[in-house]
Design a protein around this motif. Structure first.
Motif, PDB file in Angstrom:
ATOM      1  N   THR A   1       0.812  -1.206   0.000  1.00 48.93           N
ATOM      2  CA  THR A   1       0.000   0.000   0.000  1.00 48.93           C
ATOM      3  C   THR A   1       0.856   1.271   0.000  1.00 48.93           C
ATOM      4  O   THR A   1       2.056   1.240   0.264  1.00 48.93           O
ATOM      5  CB  THR A   1      -0.938   0.017   1.225  1.00 48.93           C
ATOM      6  N   ASN A   2       0.181   2.363  -0.264  1.00 55.46           N
ATOM      7  CA  ASN A   2       0.818   3.677  -0.264  1.00 55.46           C
ATOM      8  C   ASN A   2      -0.097   4.643   0.489  1.00 55.46           C
ATOM      9  O   ASN A   2      -0.824   5.421  -0.100  1.00 55.46           O
ATOM     10  CB  ASN A   2       1.053   4.155  -1.697  1.00 55.46           C
ATOM     11  N   VAL A   3      -0.067   4.535   1.810  1.00 50.81           N
ATOM     12  CA  VAL A   3      -0.923   5.342   2.671  1.00 50.81           C
ATOM     13  C   VAL A   3      -0.027   6.197   3.563  1.00 50.81           C
ATOM     14  O   VAL A   3       0.910   5.689   4.182  1.00 50.81           O
ATOM     15  CB  VAL A   3      -1.835   4.452   3.547  1.00 50.81           C
ATOM     16  N   ASN A   4      -0.311   7.478   3.629  1.00 47.42           N
ATOM     17  CA  ASN A   4       0.537   8.392   4.401  1.00 47.42           C
ATOM     18  C   ASN A   4       0.575   8.008   5.882  1.00 47.42           C
ATOM     19  O   ASN A   4       1.643   7.961   6.492  1.00 47.42           O
ATOM     20  CB  ASN A   4       0.031   9.823   4.241  1.00 47.42           C
ATOM     21  N   ASP A   5      -0.594   7.724   6.468  1.00 51.12           N
ATOM     22  CA  ASP A   5      -0.671   7.265   7.858  1.00 51.12           C
ATOM     23  C   ASP A   5      -1.601   6.065   7.874  1.00 51.12           C
ATOM     24  O   ASP A   5      -2.818   6.194   7.894  1.00 51.12           O
ATOM     25  CB  ASP A   5      -1.203   8.365   8.769  1.00 51.12           C
ATOM     26  N   ILE A   6      -1.016   4.885   7.865  1.00 54.85           N
ATOM     27  CA  ILE A   6      -1.818   3.671   7.707  1.00 54.85           C
ATOM     28  C   ILE A   6      -2.667   3.379   8.928  1.00 54.85           C
ATOM     29  O   ILE A   6      -3.560   2.534   8.896  1.00 54.85           O
ATOM     30  CB  ILE A   6      -0.898   2.476   7.379  1.00 54.85           C
ATOM     31  N   PHE A   7      -2.433   4.070  10.041  1.00 61.54           N
ATOM     32  CA  PHE A   7      -3.231   3.846  11.231  1.00 61.54           C
ATOM     33  C   PHE A   7      -4.341   4.887  11.391  1.00 61.54           C
ATOM     34  O   PHE A   7      -5.082   4.844  12.365  1.00 61.54           O
ATOM     35  CB  PHE A   7      -2.334   3.845  12.464  1.00 61.54           C
ATOM     36  N   ASP A   8      -4.458   5.780  10.434  1.00 62.86           N
ATOM     37  CA  ASP A   8      -5.519   6.784  10.444  1.00 62.86           C
ATOM     38  C   ASP A   8      -6.722   6.217   9.685  1.00 62.86           C
ATOM     39  O   ASP A   8      -6.641   5.987   8.478  1.00 62.86           O
ATOM     40  CB  ASP A   8      -5.034   8.071   9.783  1.00 62.86           C
ATOM     41  N   PRO A   9      -7.854   5.970  10.368  1.00 62.76           N
ATOM     42  CA  PRO A   9      -9.015   5.385   9.684  1.00 62.76           C
ATOM     43  C   PRO A   9      -9.482   6.198   8.485  1.00 62.76           C
ATOM     44  O   PRO A   9     -10.027   5.635   7.531  1.00 62.76           O
ATOM     45  CB  PRO A   9     -10.084   5.352  10.782  1.00 62.76           C
ATOM     46  N   ALA A  10      -9.273   7.503   8.530  1.00 65.64           N
ATOM     47  CA  ALA A  10      -9.702   8.336   7.416  1.00 65.64           C
ATOM     48  C   ALA A  10      -8.870   8.085   6.166  1.00 65.64           C
ATOM     49  O   ALA A  10      -9.311   8.371   5.044  1.00 65.64           O
ATOM     50  CB  ALA A  10      -9.615   9.810   7.807  1.00 65.64           C
ATOM     51  N   GLN A  11      -7.654   7.539   6.345  1.00 70.52           N
ATOM     52  CA  GLN A  11      -6.773   7.302   5.204  1.00 70.52           C
ATOM     53  C   GLN A  11      -6.672   5.826   4.818  1.00 70.52           C
ATOM     54  O   GLN A  11      -6.408   5.511   3.658  1.00 70.52           O
ATOM     55  CB  GLN A  11      -5.363   7.818   5.514  1.00 70.52           C
ATOM     56  N   ASN A  12      -6.856   4.934   5.772  1.00 65.39           N
ATOM     57  CA  ASN A  12      -6.568   3.523   5.479  1.00 65.39           C
ATOM     58  C   ASN A  12      -7.808   2.697   5.195  1.00 65.39           C
ATOM     59  O   ASN A  12      -7.729   1.472   5.091  1.00 65.39           O
ATOM     60  CB  ASN A  12      -5.797   2.888   6.642  1.00 65.39           C
ATOM     61  N   THR A  13      -8.972   3.338   5.083  1.00 58.65           N
ATOM     62  CA  THR A  13     -10.216   2.594   4.914  1.00 58.65           C
ATOM     63  C   THR A  13     -10.636   2.563   3.447  1.00 58.65           C
ATOM     64  O   THR A  13     -10.700   3.603   2.783  1.00 58.65           O
ATOM     65  CB  THR A  13     -11.343   3.219   5.751  1.00 58.65           C
ATOM     66  N   THR A  14     -10.884   1.366   2.942  1.00 59.40           N
ATOM     67  CA  THR A  14     -11.423   1.209   1.601  1.00 59.40           C
ATOM     68  C   THR A  14     -12.832   0.637   1.713  1.00 59.40           C
ATOM     69  O   THR A  14     -13.102  -0.208   2.574  1.00 59.40           O
ATOM     70  CB  THR A  14     -10.544   0.280   0.740  1.00 59.40           C
ATOM     71  N   SER A  15     -13.758   1.135   0.873  1.00 58.19           N
ATOM     72  CA  SER A  15     -15.170   0.754   0.972  1.00 58.19           C
ATOM     73  C   SER A  15     -15.603  -0.041  -0.252  1.00 58.19           C
ATOM     74  O   SER A  15     -15.110   0.167  -1.367  1.00 58.19           O
ATOM     75  CB  SER A  15     -16.056   1.996   1.114  1.00 58.19           C
ATOM     76  N   MET A  16     -16.539  -0.948  -0.031  1.00 58.00           N
ATOM     77  CA  MET A  16     -17.135  -1.743  -1.105  1.00 58.00           C
ATOM     78  C   MET A  16     -18.643  -1.637  -1.013  1.00 58.00           C
ATOM     79  O   MET A  16     -19.213  -1.722   0.094  1.00 58.00           O
ATOM     80  CB  MET A  16     -16.720  -3.210  -0.965  1.00 58.00           C
ATOM     81  N   VAL A  17     -19.333  -1.430  -2.174  1.00 55.63           N
ATOM     82  CA  VAL A  17     -20.788  -1.357  -2.187  1.00 55.63           C
ATOM     83  C   VAL A  17     -21.347  -2.700  -1.753  1.00 55.63           C
ATOM     84  O   VAL A  17     -20.946  -3.758  -2.250  1.00 55.63           O
ATOM     85  CB  VAL A  17     -21.308  -0.991  -3.590  1.00 55.63           C
ATOM     86  N   ALA A  18     -22.281  -2.662  -0.791  1.00 54.10           N
ATOM     87  CA  ALA A  18     -22.824  -3.908  -0.253  1.00 54.10           C
ATOM     88  C   ALA A  18     -24.334  -4.026  -0.415  1.00 54.10           C
ATOM     89  O   ALA A  18     -24.867  -5.128  -0.460  1.00 54.10           O
ATOM     90  CB  ALA A  18     -22.474  -4.025   1.227  1.00 54.10           C
ATOM     91  N   SER A  19     -25.058  -2.890  -0.516  1.00 56.47           N
ATOM     92  CA  SER A  19     -26.513  -2.972  -0.569  1.00 56.47           C
ATOM     93  C   SER A  19     -27.086  -1.690  -1.152  1.00 56.47           C
ATOM     94  O   SER A  19     -26.410  -0.654  -1.228  1.00 56.47           O
ATOM     95  CB  SER A  19     -27.093  -3.219   0.828  1.00 56.47           C
TER      96      SER A  19
END
Length: 581
Positions: free
Chosen positions: A136-154
């Motif tokens: 990965t290439n995340v500036n702060d991997i422990f910051d939920p605002a930066q490390n969260t990826t979303s998938m459409v579920a419903s």
């Protein structure tokens, strides 16, 4: 009445034929389309509902496609982590082999190099549709605002409108390597190290880095030792006399006046003492250091002096010949901690005993060696603290607490003065006699106010116990930096490190497994939901084909009869004309 102007029968037959034709058109439409409501004119309310639900079904179908895409992404990442677990197991086996005496660590390292390259290949290859959850290439991997990826579920339609439901995945749980650090196989940048001096670090005998769970300062009761010189022969008029003083105040502790002089007791050892302790058969002779210790112990105890005598053993529990100790029991009820022999006189020799004294220190004086540290989101530090073995109090702090207390924004404690402020904010209310000072830029002292706490010796202590950081154990090394050819002395440390990161990678694979299961359940639900929508729409607008075909046959018969009736009605006027010819 028959009229040549108005043919009532023909008009009636024509009206009937029109009605039948209209009904037949509707039934033919139902038979041709399979729907009894195909336009808004058929039934505006049902047509509106069915049209909306048809649109929603298409949206849910798109969600199902997105779930399939997400499932493919999760499967690729899972297979990558599963392969990484196998590589780590092989890597550990090679490290253990490299630990064996006589093994060429350089050659073993060549195998480890290949496994390190394989691990990097796994991380970079586990990509699907341009997404890679292992590299990965995340500036702060422990910051939920930066490390969260979303998938459409419903997809859902409610009173407030249309909404999309999503499933979220934290990249910190699966990333093996991150460009700014913090991957599962990299040193964890959240490492709080010594917590500003609250705990200390050391390498154990196996070269493992150990963080203490306590940082406690105490003191023991005072004593001094001497070596027995004898034997001693007591006659009728012989004696040893001395004064023993226990638990006087130590001027060096900075205690305010008056200073307590302690409890002083005069001791006399004569022939009767020897006979009482060793028996008349000893004939007044103290032959060994064990005899002398027994005589001293009796003399000190019988007078209530608060002192004792003892002998010693070594680490193998073997007696240390001729070694005798004199100490304070600290049972005088005084604040001080002291043992002293004064005014020593003897007519038979000293046996090694002479005027001596020993103070014990104050155990509630403790120094912390400060190092800057930072607390990240989701990290919580907890510990217990007590003074003089009072009931310990529990404390904890996290990033928000640091920011609020110190006026920071990033959870950092950069100076000893900031650490002093942090500790005072937690401890001062419960321990009002505690003084927290900063004598140098890298030290912090914890001590009690001598005006309020004059105690010294074994009854004193101060410090931290039960120190815990909720995210530990965490890796403190980088997997790609392991090199037993350069640092063979760290093989045990490397083995311990691989154990830690293996658990983290296994946890990441477990997270993906749970996500796979949820995606599967959500996909099945989407398919079932689309079937249910189809059924619901059908109940609203679908035609009953058995009924429609029967009605069509009847209408066709009625149309034939109406046509025949119209023909008959039209022929009536022709009959009248024939009469007039």
């Amino acid at each position: 009445m028959t009229s040549i102007v108005t043919n009532v029968g023909a008009l009636s037959a024509l009206a009937t034929l029109r009605t039948i034709s209209g009904s037949m058109q509707q039934v033919q439409s139902e038979v041709a389309t399979g729907a009894r409501i195909s336009t808004a004119a058929d039934n505006a309310a049902y047509w509106s509902i069915s049209t909306t639900m048809t649109s929603d079904k298409k949206a849910i179908s798109a969600v199902a496609d997105a779930l399939n895409l997400a499932d493919a992404m999760v499967n690729v990442a899972y297979e990558g982590l599963n392969a990484a677990v196998d590589v780590l197991a092989e890597f550990k086996a090679k490290l253990i082999a490299g630990r064996e005496p006589g093994v060429d660590t350089g050659k073993v390292q060549k195998e480890l190099d290949q496994l390190q390259d394989q691990m990097m290949s796994i991380a970079t290859s586990a990509s699907f549709n341009g997404q890679n959850w292992l590299n990965t290439n995340v500036n702060d991997i422990f910051d939920p605002a930066q490390n969260t990826t979303s998938m459409v579920a419903s997809f859902s339609r409610g009173a407030s409108g249309v909404s999309l439901g999503t499933m979220e995945h934290r990249l910190a749980e699966t990333s093996l390597f991150n460009s700014t650090g913090g991957g599962l196989l990299q040193a964890d940048p959240r490492d709080p190290k010594t917590l500003g001096g609250i705990r200390y670090e050391y390498l154990d005998t196996d070269r493992h880095l150990v963080r203490s769970t306590s940082n406690y300062s105490g003191s023991g009761a005072p004593s001094f030792v001497f070596n027995f010189t004898g034997p001693l022969q007591f006659g009728a008029g012989d004696s040893i006399t001395f004064d023993v003083t226990v638990d006087k105040d130590n001027p060096a502790d900075g205690l305010p006046n008056p200073q307590d002089p302690g409890l002083t007791t005069s001791i006399t050892i004569d022939r009767s003492t020897i006979d009482t302790v060793l028996g008349a058969g000893a004939n007044g002779r103290v032959s060994t250091y064990v005899d002398y210790e027994r005589v001293l112990f009796h003399a000190l105890s019988a007078t209530g002096s608060g002192a004792y005598a003892t002998t010693y053993t070594d680490w193998r529990h073997q007696p240390i010949i001729d070694r005798i100790g004199i100490g304070s029991n600290e049972t005088s009820g005084l604040n001080g901690s002291y043992i002293g022999i004064s005014n020593f006189t003897s007519t038979v020799g000293s046996g090694g005993l002479s005027n001596k004294e020993q103070f014990s220190s104050r155990g509630q004086d403790h120094t912390l060696y400060f190092k800057p540290f930072r607390i990240f989101d989701g990290v919580e530090v907890s510990f217990d603290f007590d003074i003089n073995r009072a009931a310990p109090q529990s404390y904890s702090f996290d990033r928000d607490y640091i920011n609020t207390t110190l006026g920071e924004t990033d959870g950092s404690v950069d100076t000893a003065v900031e650490m002093q402020t942090l500790l005072q904010s937690m401890l001062s209310a419960d321990w009002p006699d505690l003084i927290i000072d900063v004598p140098t830029a890298d030290t912090i002292t914890l001590e009690t106010d001598v005006n309020a706490d004059r105690l010294a010796g074994a009854k004193t202590s101060i410090g931290f116990t039960g120190i815990s950081v909720n995210i530990e154990p965490i890796p403190t090394l980088n997997f790609m930096d392991i090199d037993i050819a350069v640092r063979p002395d760290l093989i045990e440390t490397y083995i311990n490190y691989v154990d830690v990161v293996s658990e983290r990678v296994i946890d990441g694979a477990s997270t993906l497994g749970a996500l796979q299961n949820r995606i599967g359940l959500q996909g099945d639900f989407a398919e079932s939901l689309m079937d249910s929508i189809d059924t619901g729409i059908g109940k609203l607008v679908d035609a009953d084909m058995n009924e429609a075909s029967t009605r069509l046959k009847a209408l066709q018969t009625q149309e034939q009869l109406a046509t025949q009736a119209l023909s008959i009605a039209n022929s009536a006027n022709q009959n009248i004309l024939q009469l007039l010819q």
